[in-house]
Design a protein around this motif. Structure first.
Motif, PDB file in Angstrom:
ATOM      1  N   LEU A   1      -3.842   3.582   0.392  1.00 44.72           N
ATOM      2  CA  LEU A   1      -4.334   3.089  -0.884  1.00 44.72           C
ATOM      3  C   LEU A   1      -3.611   1.786  -1.178  1.00 44.72           C
ATOM      4  O   LEU A   1      -2.375   1.755  -1.217  1.00 44.72           O
ATOM      5  N   LEU A   2      -4.380   0.710  -1.348  1.00 45.15           N
ATOM      6  CA  LEU A   2      -3.792  -0.598  -1.632  1.00 45.15           C
ATOM      7  C   LEU A   2      -3.372  -0.680  -3.092  1.00 45.15           C
ATOM      8  O   LEU A   2      -4.087  -0.211  -3.986  1.00 45.15           O
ATOM      9  N   HIS A   3      -2.228  -1.316  -3.342  1.00 48.02           N
ATOM     10  CA  HIS A   3      -1.773  -1.508  -4.720  1.00 48.02           C
ATOM     11  C   HIS A   3      -2.705  -2.454  -5.467  1.00 48.02           C
ATOM     12  O   HIS A   3      -2.872  -2.338  -6.673  1.00 48.02           O
ATOM     13  N   SER A   4      -3.303  -3.407  -4.761  1.00 46.78           N
ATOM     14  CA  SER A   4      -4.168  -4.393  -5.401  1.00 46.78           C
ATOM     15  C   SER A   4      -5.431  -3.756  -5.969  1.00 46.78           C
ATOM     16  O   SER A   4      -6.098  -4.345  -6.807  1.00 46.78           O
ATOM     17  N   ARG A   5      -5.745  -2.564  -5.541  1.00 45.52           N
ATOM     18  CA  ARG A   5      -6.944  -1.883  -6.016  1.00 45.52           C
ATOM     19  C   ARG A   5      -6.810  -1.411  -7.466  1.00 45.52           C
ATOM     20  O   ARG A   5      -7.770  -1.283  -8.191  1.00 45.52           O
TER      21      ARG A   5
ATOM     22  N   GLN B   1      -1.270  -7.166  -8.518  1.00 47.63           N
ATOM     23  CA  GLN B   1      -2.325  -7.688  -9.378  1.00 47.63           C
ATOM     24  C   GLN B   1      -2.030  -9.134  -9.773  1.00 47.63           C
ATOM     25  O   GLN B   1      -2.921  -9.971  -9.800  1.00 47.63           O
TER      26      GLN B   1
ATOM     27  N   ALA C   1      -7.506   6.503  -8.227  1.00 43.71           N
ATOM     28  CA  ALA C   1      -8.004   5.159  -7.944  1.00 43.71           C
ATOM     29  C   ALA C   1      -9.506   5.083  -8.129  1.00 43.71           C
ATOM     30  O   ALA C   1     -10.153   4.181  -7.606  1.00 43.71           O
TER      31      ALA C   1
ATOM     32  N   TYR D   1      -4.769   1.523 -10.062  1.00 41.95           N
ATOM     33  CA  TYR D   1      -4.910   2.968 -10.168  1.00 41.95           C
ATOM     34  C   TYR D   1      -4.127   3.484 -11.358  1.00 41.95           C
ATOM     35  O   TYR D   1      -3.301   2.783 -11.934  1.00 41.95           O
TER      36      TYR D   1
ATOM     37  N   ARG E   1       0.819  -1.212   0.000  1.00 38.54           N
ATOM     38  CA  ARG E   1       0.000   0.000   0.000  1.00 38.54           C
ATOM     39  C   ARG E   1       0.848   1.255   0.000  1.00 38.54           C
ATOM     40  O   ARG E   1       2.049   1.218   0.192  1.00 38.54           O
TER      41      ARG E   1
END
Length: 186
Positions: A106-110, A163, A134, A112, A91
């Protein structure tokens, strides 16, 4: 139901520990003018202190110099020190504020989009604003970070790795769970 949950937990790969990739602060050039003013104030105090015959004037001079040093020098320094950006393997964390602390994550998996904006002196000093969109109302902003292109490449790599990890875990879970679970069945 409990068996299905146990199988789902086993199917997920063990999470690696979260590591700090970078700790950043905004560029320190905004402290240049306050530092010059503090030096000038201390010089003026050294020159004028003791030149007045009245003792109270010297005390007023010292008090005025102290107020100027606090307002012009100390407050901008505290403001600069109170803003931190931390990038980890999972994150992005933005912390700011002195009396009221605000923390955004903010999570990287989300997933953006990343944009770099440079203006004025930022181009000269090699810094810039990294805007992370994001899908929220307003973009997540890492303001005036040094080396924004390096930050963007690191964020892109971390987001891609995140991801890929999620997709791999999902595929592994779907491959392991070939059977259907009927709810309410005994």
């Amino acid at each position: 139901m409990s068996r299905a949950r146990d199988e789902m937990v086993e199917a997920q790969a063990p999470q690696e520990a979260e590591r700090v990739v970078a700790r950043l602060r905004p560029n320190a050039r905004r402290l240049f003018l306050p530092a010059i003013l503090v030096i000038a104030t201390v010089g003026a105090l050294g020159y004028f202190y003791g030149n007045f015959t009245e003792g109270w004037i010297n005390l007023v001079l010292l008090a005025g110099g102290a107020v100027i040093i606090v307002l012009v020098g100390l407050l901008p320094l505290i403001g600069w020190l109170s803003r931190r950006y931390t990038i980890t393997t999972r994150r992005i964390i933005v912390r700011h504020g002195f009396f009221v602390r605000i923390r955004q994550e903010l999570l990287h998996s989300r997933g953006y989009d990343i944009t770099v904006r440079k203006h004025g002196l930022q181009s000269v000093f090699g810094s810039g604003d990294v805007l992370i969109n994001a899908g929220l109302d307003a973009p997540f902003v890492l303001a005036d970070v040094p080396g924004p292109s390096l930050v963007v490449s690191a964020l892109s790599d971390l987001m891609e790795h995140s991801q890929n990890t999620i997709a791999t875990n999902r595929q592994k879970f779907e491959a392991d769970s070939d059977h259907t679970i009927a709810l309410g069945a005994r």
